[in-house]
Design an enzyme around this catalytic site. Structure first.
Site, short mmCIF file in Angstrom:
data_model
loop_
_atom_site.label_atom_id
_atom_site.label_comp_id
_atom_site.label_asym_id
_atom_site.label_seq_id
_atom_site.Cartn_x
_atom_site.Cartn_y
_atom_site.Cartn_z
N ARG A 237 -13.88 0.68 -14.26
CA ARG A 237 -12.76 1.44 -14.79
C ARG A 237 -13.12 2.91 -14.74
O ARG A 237 -14.29 3.28 -14.92
CB ARG A 237 -12.42 1.03 -16.24
CG ARG A 237 -11.73 -0.32 -16.37
CD ARG A 237 -10.30 -0.26 -15.82
NE ARG A 237 -9.54 -1.48 -16.06
CZ ARG A 237 -9.45 -2.49 -15.21
NH1 ARG A 237 -10.13 -2.43 -14.05
NH2 ARG A 237 -8.72 -3.55 -15.49
N GLU A 266 -4.87 7.54 -13.65
CA GLU A 266 -4.30 6.94 -12.44
C GLU A 266 -2.79 6.92 -12.53
O GLU A 266 -2.24 6.62 -13.60
CB GLU A 266 -4.84 5.52 -12.25
CG GLU A 266 -6.35 5.48 -12.04
CD GLU A 266 -6.90 4.07 -11.87
OE1 GLU A 266 -6.12 3.10 -11.88
OE2 GLU A 266 -8.13 3.94 -11.72
N HIS A 285 -7.19 2.34 -6.36
CA HIS A 285 -7.37 1.16 -7.23
C HIS A 285 -6.87 -0.11 -6.52
O HIS A 285 -5.93 -0.76 -6.97
CB HIS A 285 -6.65 1.35 -8.57
CG HIS A 285 -7.22 0.47 -9.65
ND1 HIS A 285 -7.18 0.82 -10.97
CD2 HIS A 285 -7.84 -0.74 -9.60
CE1 HIS A 285 -7.74 -0.13 -11.70
NE2 HIS A 285 -8.16 -1.09 -10.88
#
Length: 328
Positions: A237, A266, A285
């Site tokens: 993360r 993000e 991601h």
């Protein structure tokens, strides 16, 4: 009475049909916020939630008096208040296992791409700047035979290490709260303290879950302990890493390069310097983003919520203490 489910992520018709055969489904394919009036109205009647990405706060649970279970379409569950859910007897389910190998593929992709400067050199060819034989200025670094340091050694961490040890003859170090004797025997992995790992590893790969204890686990001090030739990879993360410290370490040459699939915020801001650095490979991601794996994750979420709301134990239960609170 037919139980009601809110699905707030993209699901294929096949998965929606499975849910609709058993439950009333309120479907929000592109929900951007939990403040959405339609979502709030449906929440008041919902027995289950199936989704990902959005933060479910403790305060939001006050608007969901009938909620019995949540199935997140992810392995990570940092968007959910686990303690608050457990106190209320609400089951939280996730999707481990089905994305392990795909995410480990992504981790090793970043190791390879950064070491061999794949994105940078592919862009050189695209621009038409390949006009002579490649020389030292464009050389990369070997991966085989190097030392791989794994921060976190769960399913995904072990998957990355397995690729390195068995496929590339890499020496594996790992920093983890508990020893992993089976992996030590299989891969020759050596458990060590974090500082020792950072000092010895040629590649440092982070796979720990995000918790209060791991927030900014890697910062200025930790980057200072790494080799100037070290390559840093994060598939955990974004908030596990102090991003400003990472940027400074890259700019000052404290570390050689970084491969990143996750970021503190993000989507990544266009103003971030990271995607513009030639020694950074930045992905949006995509750790589990293959057709096969995302379908499997959705199926696991559908199975989890179905079992939970029918009074059976879900396949992947996060908060064990809440089990037994549901009635069929």
């Amino acid at each position: 009475m037919t139980k009601r489910i809110i699905a707030y992520c993209r699901l294929k018709p096949f998965h929606l049909d499975q849910l609709r055969q058993r439950f009333h489904v309120d479907y929000f394919e592109t929900l951007q916020s939990t403040d959405d009036p339609g979502f709030r109205e449906a929440l008041g009647q919902a027995h289950g939630l199936v989704g990902s990405s959005l933060v479910i706060s403790p305060a939001l649970l006050d608007h969901a008096p009938h909620l019995k279970a949540i199935a997140t379409v992810s392995v990570g569950y940092d968007n959910y208040p686990v303690e608050a859910l457990t106190r209320r007897g609400i089951l939280l389910c996730n999707t481990p296992d089905v994305l392990t190998e795909t995410t480990a593929d992504t981790g090793f992709l970043l190791i390879m791409a950064t070491a061999r400067r794949a994105i940078e050199l592919a862009d050189l060819v695209k621009r038409g700047d390949w006009t002579t034989s490649i020389g030292e200025a464009h050389f990369g670094t070997d991966v085989h035979g190097k030392t791989l340091g794994m921060i976190g050694f769960g399913r995904i961490g072990a998957g990355v290490a397995r690729r390195g040890a068995l496929g590339f003859g890499m020496r594996v170090l790992y920093a983890c709260s508990s020893p992993k004797p089976e992996l030590e025997r299989e891969l020759g992995a050596v458990r060590c303290e974090l500082d020792e790992l950072l000092a010895q590893a040629d590649f440092v790969c982070v796979t720990v879950p995000l918790t209060p204890a791991t927030t900014h686990l890697i910062g200025k001090r930790e980057f200072g302990l790494m080799k100037p030739s070290a390559i840093f990879v994060n598939i955990a993360r974004g908030k596990v890493v102090d991003e400003s410290a990472l940027i400074a370490a890259l700019e000052m040459g404290e570390i050689h390069a970084a491969g990143l699939d996750v970021f503190e915020q993000e989507p990544l801001s266009p103003e971030s310097p990271l995607p513009h650095m030639t020694n950074v490979v930045a992905l949006p991601h995509v750790g589990s983003a293959t057709h096969e794996t995302r379908d499997a994750m959705a199926q696991r979420a559908v199975d989890n919520i179905t079992l939970a709301l029918e009074g059976e134990r879900p396949l992947s239960l996060v908060n064990e203490a809440a089990w037994g609170s549901l009635t069929p």
